[in-house]
Design a protein around this motif. Structure first.
Motif, PDB file in Angstrom:
ATOM      1  N   GLN A  25     -32.809  86.792 -32.028  1.00  0.00           N
ATOM      2  CA  GLN A  25     -33.252  87.755 -32.995  1.00  0.00           C
ATOM      3  C   GLN A  25     -32.293  87.783 -34.231  1.00  0.00           C
ATOM      4  OE1 GLN A  25     -36.054  89.433 -33.178  1.00  0.00           O
ATOM      5  NE2 GLN A  25     -35.709  90.578 -35.004  1.00  0.00           N
ATOM      6  N   MET A  26     -30.970  87.576 -33.643  1.00  0.00           N
ATOM      7  CA  MET A  26     -29.829  87.649 -34.598  1.00  0.00           C
ATOM      8  C   MET A  26     -29.906  86.295 -35.555  1.00  0.00           C
ATOM      9  SD  MET A  26     -25.765  88.230 -34.220  1.00  0.00           S
ATOM     10  CE  MET A  26     -25.986  88.937 -32.746  1.00  0.00           C
ATOM     11  N   MET A  27     -30.292  85.151 -34.847  1.00  0.00           N
ATOM     12  CA  MET A  27     -30.333  83.768 -35.257  1.00  0.00           C
ATOM     13  C   MET A  27     -31.551  83.829 -36.298  1.00  0.00           C
ATOM     14  SD  MET A  27     -27.735  81.921 -34.502  1.00  0.00           S
ATOM     15  CE  MET A  27     -28.257  80.538 -35.219  1.00  0.00           C
ATOM     16  N   LYS A  28     -32.672  84.184 -35.915  1.00  0.00           N
ATOM     17  CA  LYS A  28     -33.748  84.507 -36.803  1.00  0.00           C
ATOM     18  C   LYS A  28     -33.460  85.176 -38.009  1.00  0.00           C
ATOM     19  CE  LYS A  28     -38.362  85.879 -36.660  1.00  0.00           C
ATOM     20  NZ  LYS A  28     -39.404  86.748 -36.218  1.00  0.00           N
ATOM     21  N   MET A  67     -24.496  98.362 -38.332  1.00  0.00           N
ATOM     22  CA  MET A  67     -25.261  98.062 -37.041  1.00  0.00           C
ATOM     23  C   MET A  67     -24.084  97.031 -36.467  1.00  0.00           C
ATOM     24  SD  MET A  67     -28.552  95.600 -36.655  1.00  0.00           S
ATOM     25  CE  MET A  67     -30.039  96.753 -36.794  1.00  0.00           C
ATOM     26  N   PRO A  68     -23.907  97.539 -34.942  1.00  0.00           N
ATOM     27  CA  PRO A  68     -23.007  96.451 -34.177  1.00  0.00           C
ATOM     28  C   PRO A  68     -23.841  95.215 -33.607  1.00  0.00           C
ATOM     29  CG  PRO A  68     -23.952  98.279 -32.817  1.00  0.00           C
ATOM     30  CD  PRO A  68     -24.281  98.604 -34.413  1.00  0.00           C
ATOM     31  N   LEU A  69     -23.138  94.173 -33.705  1.00  0.00           N
ATOM     32  CA  LEU A  69     -23.590  92.970 -33.302  1.00  0.00           C
ATOM     33  C   LEU A  69     -23.611  92.666 -31.898  1.00  0.00           C
ATOM     34  CD1 LEU A  69     -22.383  90.746 -36.496  1.00  0.00           C
ATOM     35  CD2 LEU A  69     -24.616  91.659 -36.133  1.00  0.00           C
ATOM     36  N   GLY A  70     -24.653  92.010 -31.430  1.00  0.00           N
ATOM     37  CA  GLY A  70     -24.615  91.691 -30.101  1.00  0.00           C
ATOM     38  C   GLY A  70     -24.180  90.242 -29.852  1.00  0.00           C
ATOM     39  N   ASN A  71     -24.550  89.782 -28.830  1.00  0.00           N
ATOM     40  CA  ASN A  71     -24.544  88.432 -28.539  1.00  0.00           C
ATOM     41  C   ASN A  71     -24.753  87.237 -29.487  1.00  0.00           C
ATOM     42  OD1 ASN A  71     -24.167  85.868 -26.780  1.00  0.00           O
ATOM     43  ND2 ASN A  71     -25.943  86.270 -25.386  1.00  0.00           N
ATOM     44  N   PRO A  72     -23.777  86.436 -29.961  1.00  0.00           N
ATOM     45  CA  PRO A  72     -24.079  85.369 -30.741  1.00  0.00           C
ATOM     46  C   PRO A  72     -25.282  84.463 -30.594  1.00  0.00           C
ATOM     47  CG  PRO A  72     -21.816  85.476 -30.122  1.00  0.00           C
ATOM     48  CD  PRO A  72     -22.546  86.355 -29.242  1.00  0.00           C
ATOM     49  N   ASN A  73     -25.502  84.540 -29.339  1.00  0.00           N
ATOM     50  CA  ASN A  73     -26.724  83.579 -28.895  1.00  0.00           C
ATOM     51  C   ASN A  73     -28.162  84.443 -29.004  1.00  0.00           C
ATOM     52  OD1 ASN A  73     -25.024  81.402 -28.517  1.00  0.00           O
ATOM     53  ND2 ASN A  73     -24.823  82.094 -26.400  1.00  0.00           N
ATOM     54  N   ASP A  74     -28.056  85.490 -29.426  1.00  0.00           N
ATOM     55  CA  ASP A  74     -29.225  86.347 -29.555  1.00  0.00           C
ATOM     56  C   ASP A  74     -30.420  85.753 -30.555  1.00  0.00           C
ATOM     57  OD1 ASP A  74     -31.250  88.202 -29.378  1.00  0.00           O
ATOM     58  OD2 ASP A  74     -29.924  89.689 -30.527  1.00  0.00           O
ATOM     59  N   GLU A 126     -21.877  88.897 -41.932  1.00  0.00           N
ATOM     60  CA  GLU A 126     -21.353  89.631 -40.750  1.00  0.00           C
ATOM     61  C   GLU A 126     -22.382  88.823 -39.778  1.00  0.00           C
ATOM     62  OE1 GLU A 126     -23.223  93.661 -39.070  1.00  0.00           O
ATOM     63  OE2 GLU A 126     -21.502  94.258 -40.276  1.00  0.00           O
ATOM     64  N   LEU A 127     -23.404  88.405 -40.062  1.00  0.00           N
ATOM     65  CA  LEU A 127     -24.269  87.505 -39.161  1.00  0.00           C
ATOM     66  C   LEU A 127     -23.569  86.181 -39.034  1.00  0.00           C
ATOM     67  CD1 LEU A 127     -28.011  88.605 -40.160  1.00  0.00           C
ATOM     68  CD2 LEU A 127     -26.982  88.970 -37.800  1.00  0.00           C
ATOM     69  N   GLN A 129     -33.371  83.668 -41.989  1.00  0.00           N
ATOM     70  CA  GLN A 129     -34.369  84.145 -42.848  1.00  0.00           C
ATOM     71  C   GLN A 129     -33.423  84.494 -44.133  1.00  0.00           C
ATOM     72  OE1 GLN A 129     -36.125  87.686 -41.184  1.00  0.00           O
ATOM     73  NE2 GLN A 129     -37.856  86.337 -40.452  1.00  0.00           N
ATOM     74  N   MET A 130     -32.342  85.105 -43.836  1.00  0.00           N
ATOM     75  CA  MET A 130     -31.060  85.566 -44.923  1.00  0.00           C
ATOM     76  C   MET A 130     -30.681  84.169 -45.431  1.00  0.00           C
ATOM     77  SD  MET A 130     -29.073  88.780 -43.608  1.00  0.00           S
ATOM     78  CE  MET A 130     -28.704  89.403 -45.265  1.00  0.00           C
ATOM     79  N   GLU A 131     -30.698  83.199 -44.878  1.00  0.00           N
ATOM     80  CA  GLU A 131     -30.026  81.815 -45.381  1.00  0.00           C
ATOM     81  C   GLU A 131     -31.076  81.232 -46.368  1.00  0.00           C
ATOM     82  OE1 GLU A 131     -28.419  79.681 -42.028  1.00  0.00           O
ATOM     83  OE2 GLU A 131     -26.483  80.168 -42.340  1.00  0.00           O
ATOM     84  N   GLU A 132     -32.153  81.318 -45.965  1.00  0.00           N
ATOM     85  CA  GLU A 132     -33.406  80.802 -46.657  1.00  0.00           C
ATOM     86  C   GLU A 132     -33.606  81.635 -48.065  1.00  0.00           C
ATOM     87  OE1 GLU A 132     -36.874  80.755 -44.742  1.00  0.00           O
ATOM     88  OE2 GLU A 132     -36.417  79.414 -43.119  1.00  0.00           O
TER      89      GLU A 132
END
Length: 153
Positions: free
Chosen positions: A10-13, A1-8, A120-121, A17-20
């Motif tokens: 949804q991506m930060m959320k 899955m291509p990544l979008g804007n780093p300030n997105d 990746e995130l 979640q993954m960090e938790e």
């Protein structure tokens, strides 16, 4: 899955979640390894007490000396084998780190944690830093483990 804007958001959320989830995996892995280490201490205490009993009450030093020599030699060979298999110093810290990585990898597999997506995130959201949380685990193509996690710092 291509990544979008780093300030997105949804991506930060998703990253949060993954960090938790990864933090929970790290804590569980650390507690499992600490339990192993305490069991190892118990084993050494029982072994020492048994050797003392055999040396001073049941048998004699003449009988126990070769037994202690071979047990010590076995531990030396086990440490050398550990070094050959892991390329880490056969120390308690080296053993802890090696067991931590093994437990962490197993827990990630059990919980279907997508480490590739997580890394990746992190790269997308924190491009200026290679490891913002200080606890990362990455695998290269030959499945060797490179990590920056250290429970002692």
């Amino acid at each position: 899955m291509p990544l979008g804007n780093p300030n997105d958001p949804q991506m930060m959320k998703e990253l949060n979640q993954m960090e938790e989830e990864k933090t929970a995996i790290d804590k569980k892995a650390e507690s499992l390894v600490r339990r192993e280490l305490w069991c190892g201490l118990g084993y050494f205490v029982i072994q020492t007490a048994a050797f003392m009993r055999l040396t001073f009450w049941e048998l004699s030093w003449d009988v126990m000396e070769p037994i202690c020599f071979y047990v010590t030699s076995f531990y030396c060979m086990a440490g050398y084998t550990f070094f050959l298999k892991t390329s880490k110093e056969p120390s308690f810290e080296g053993f802890f780190q090696s067991r931590f990585v093994a437990k962490q990898k197993r827990l990630m597999k059990l919980r279907n944690f997508d480490l590739e997506r997580y890394n990746e995130l992190k790269r997308a959201c924190y491009p200026q830093s290679s490891s913002p949380s200080g606890r990362t685990l990455t695998f290269n193509s030959s499945d060797n483990v490179h990590k920056t996690y250290s429970p002692f710092t």
